[in-house]
Design an enzyme around this catalytic site. Structure first.
Site, PDB file in Angstrom:
ATOM      1  N   GLU A  23      52.111  42.379  -5.930  1.00 16.58           N
ATOM      2  CA  GLU A  23      52.135  41.021  -5.366  1.00 16.58           C
ATOM      3  C   GLU A  23      52.061  40.069  -6.541  1.00 16.58           C
ATOM      4  OE1 GLU A  23      52.888  40.529  -2.459  1.00 16.58           O
ATOM      5  OE2 GLU A  23      52.352  42.361  -1.401  1.00 16.58           O
ATOM      6  N   SER A  71      49.567  32.999   5.770  1.00 13.88           N
ATOM      7  CA  SER A  71      48.834  34.235   5.469  1.00 13.88           C
ATOM      8  C   SER A  71      48.112  34.744   6.710  1.00 13.88           C
ATOM      9  CB  SER A  71      47.815  33.962   4.367  1.00 13.88           C
ATOM     10  OG  SER A  71      48.490  33.483   3.234  1.00 13.88           O
ATOM     11  N   CYS A 119      49.189  31.865  -4.915  1.00 16.21           N
ATOM     12  CA  CYS A 119      50.568  32.144  -5.337  1.00 16.21           C
ATOM     13  C   CYS A 119      51.568  31.735  -4.256  1.00 16.21           C
ATOM     14  CB  CYS A 119      50.737  33.601  -5.764  1.00 16.21           C
ATOM     15  SG  CYS A 119      50.200  34.745  -4.533  1.00 16.21           S
ATOM     16  N   LYS A 147      39.686  47.517 -10.600  1.00 12.84           N
ATOM     17  CA  LYS A 147      39.339  46.621 -11.704  1.00 12.84           C
ATOM     18  C   LYS A 147      39.438  45.192 -11.175  1.00 12.84           C
ATOM     19  CE  LYS A 147      41.815  44.665 -14.840  1.00 12.84           C
ATOM     20  NZ  LYS A 147      41.159  43.344 -14.747  1.00 12.84           N
ATOM     21  N   PRO A 148      38.287  44.561 -10.857  1.00 18.04           N
ATOM     22  CA  PRO A 148      38.356  43.157 -10.430  1.00 18.04           C
ATOM     23  C   PRO A 148      38.595  42.264 -11.642  1.00 18.04           C
ATOM     24  CG  PRO A 148      36.064  43.865 -10.522  1.00 18.04           C
ATOM     25  CD  PRO A 148      36.902  45.053 -10.940  1.00 18.04           C
ATOM     26  N   ASN A 178      41.816  34.549  -8.057  1.00 22.50           N
ATOM     27  CA  ASN A 178      41.925  33.407  -7.135  1.00 22.50           C
ATOM     28  C   ASN A 178      41.395  33.695  -5.731  1.00 22.50           C
ATOM     29  OD1 ASN A 178      44.127  35.039  -6.536  1.00 22.50           O
ATOM     30  ND2 ASN A 178      45.494  33.337  -6.068  1.00 22.50           N
ATOM     31  N   GLY A 230      48.746  39.650  -9.116  1.00 21.11           N
ATOM     32  CA  GLY A 230      48.548  38.821 -10.305  1.00 21.11           C
ATOM     33  C   GLY A 230      49.883  38.244 -10.733  1.00 21.11           C
TER      34      GLY A 230
HETATM   35  C1  SIN Z   1      47.547  34.755  -3.318  1.00 18.47           C
HETATM   36  O1  SIN Z   1      47.526  33.631  -3.761  1.00 18.47           O
HETATM   37  O2  SIN Z   1      47.660  35.726  -4.080  1.00 18.47           O
HETATM   38  C2  SIN Z   1      47.376  35.075  -1.860  1.00 18.47           C
HETATM   39  C3  SIN Z   1      47.400  33.921  -0.984  1.00 18.47           C
HETATM   40  C4  SIN Z   1      47.138  34.284   0.437  1.00 18.47           C
HETATM   41  O3  SIN Z   1      46.900  35.443   0.800  1.00 18.47           O
HETATM   42  O4  SIN Z   1      47.203  33.385   1.243  1.00 18.47           O
END
Ligand code: SIN
Length: 475
Positions: free
Chosen positions: A248, A439, A282, A172-173, A149, A226
């Site tokens: 995360e 963020s 997320c 690993k992307p 994402n 993830g």
């Molecule tokens: C995420 O969705 O994993 C990160 C979102 C963000 O850093 O704002």
């Protein structure tokens, strides 16, 4: 476009002969194929990283800091190119993609500043027998696994502090969006990152790659962004070697609107919290709790704002919501919407997939959603806003906390005292109080409960990539 593996400063084929196709989710067309790493590639990359790390750890913090600063500059200088790559492989609108590059680059600038500020301490033992010296050496080789994402920012949020602290990494992307990571790797070497410190390996065999990587003695840490489901598996595998982990994981953010909120500001914040980066974050607002006196007005205004969202190819002018990542995402979003409507929710807007090509979903607002509707228990990861009216604040907070997730939450009220008191009661690692976005590389990103372990960014972020050593001595 770089499509090979980056190992030890060389671009090469992967041990898996079958290359990985990368699709444009707006069109379904193949953009490229990339090399596919196997277990032998992982083992070799770790050995190379181990050697490179020892030299890097011996460099002066100022030297590491200068290299990181150049990494910031080179990413900023390539914002347009990298933004277009993100939009092509992820689908998000080009403005969001360029915004992601600025966010991603900022992790290098921030950690260039942190590299020279890794603080230790010295104190006296209470007995007076000796001194207690504490310092923070690097960990060694870190295995990094990143999501689709944010193909650039979730990579640099880990990579920049890892390098700043003196570590090397094997990455690993996500197989769905590897092109941005490979191009970032190429640019970092141009910016002066020594060969072998950053190794990037897309693979279609994630489990085998991960197992082979973490079995190598030189690997001492795993950093993953993830889903909670995958995070649990990686934690179990990391436990066999007692590796340090930063996780995360998933979210299920409540967005709370009190009767006294500035409704226009709340709707503006809701649009950011729900829709940034095509609603695939997320931290996305997942459940909207609106106090009974404003629930109808909030639902109406939110539906009006969502109706203005132009869905389409992220490269097209005016588009503010791109495609979802794949067909499975559409199926999952639609399943949640249908279940909520089946459980009595009203459809104020949208509610259906958009015909292809590409993977699009209508911006959707659901009204009168029951607190225990199936949609409130799942991470939607799509442009769907369920509104749950509430009358009792204590009961609403209990519902907001009634989830194993605890990443982000949002509160709108003009009474700051109430806002702070409610924020404190939310079991969430991050709270936006009258703000739809939180963020920031300078703030500690991370979750409580099953949303994760550890923090990224801020001054906490770099210490995650450090050991703590204590030396007892006297003189
Ligand atoms: C995420 O969705 O994993 C990160 C979102 C963000 O850093 O704002």
């Amino acid at each position: 476009m770089q499509t090979q593996l980056l190992i030890g400063g060389q671009w090469r084929d992967g041990g898996n002969a079958e290359r990985i196709p990368v699709l444009n989710p707006a069109t379904g067309e193949e953009l490229a194929t990339v090399a596919n790493a196997n277990e032998a590639d992982a083992v070799e990359a770790v050995a190379i990283a181990d050697e490179a790390q020892k030299k890097w750890a011996a460099t002066a913090p100022r030297e590491r800091s200068e290299v990181l600063r150049s990494c910031w500059q080179i990413l900023v200088d390539h914002t347009d190119e990298l933004g277009e790559l993100i939009t092509a492989e992820h689908g998000k609108p080009i403005a969001d993609a360029k915004g992601e590059i600025s966010y991603a680059a900022e992790f290098f600038r921030w950690n260039a500043e942190e590299a020279v500020r890794i603080r230790g301490s010295i104190g006296d033992a209470p007995s007076g027998a000796n001194k207690i010296i504490v310092h923070h050496p690097p960990i060694g080789v870190v295995a990094i696994v990143t999501p689709w994402n944010f193909p650039a920012a979730m990579l640099t949020r880990k990579l920049a502090p890892a390098l700043a602290a003196g570590n090397a990494v094997v990455i690993k992307p996500a197989a769905l969006t590897p092109l941005t990571a490979l191009r970032v790797g190429e640019l970092l070497e141009e910016a002066g990152v020594p060969a072998g410190l950053v190794n990037i390996m897309p693979t279609s065999g994630s489990g085998a790659w991960f197992d082979a990587t973490v079995e190598e003695k030189a690997v001492r840490m795993v950093s993953f962004t993830g889903s909670t489901e995958v995070g649990r598996v990686l934690l179990k595998r990391s436990a066999d070697r007692v590796l340090k982990t930063v996780m995360e994981l998933g979210g299920n953010a409540p967005f709370i609107v009190f009767d006294d909120a500035d409704l226009d500001a709340a709707v503006e914040g809701a649009m950011v919290a729900k829709m940034r980066h095509s609603a695939e974050t997320c931290t996305a607002a997942n459940r909207f709790y609106a106090e009974a006196g404003v629930a109808d007005a909030f639902t109406e205004k939110l539906a009006a704002a969502m109706a203005e969202v132009k869905v389409g190819n992220g490269m097209d002018a005016g588009v503010s919501c791109g495609p979802m990542i794949d067909a499975a995402a559409i199926e999952s979003i639609d399943g949640l919407v249908k279940a909520a409507v089946g459980a009595g929710a009203t459809t104020a807007l949208g509610g259906s997939p958009v015909d292809g090509p590409g993977f699009f979903y209508e911006p959707t607002v659901l009204g009168n959603v029951a607190a225990d509707s199936p949609i409130t228990g799942e991470e939607i990861f799509g442009p769907v806003a369920p509104v749950i009216p509430f009358t009792d604040t204590d009961a609403m907070i209990e519902q907001a906390n009634d989830t194993e997730m605890g990443l982000a939450a949002y509160v709108y009220t003009t009474d700051i005292g109430r806002g702070l008191a409610v924020s404190e009661r939310l079991e969430s690692g991050m709270v936006g109080l009258n703000r739809g976005a939180m963020s920031d590389p300078a703030a500690p990103f991370g979750g409580m409960k099953q949303s994760g372990l550890g923090r990224e960014g801020a001054s906490e972020g770099i210490y995650e990539f450090c050991e703590t050593q204590y030396i007892a001595t006297s003189w």
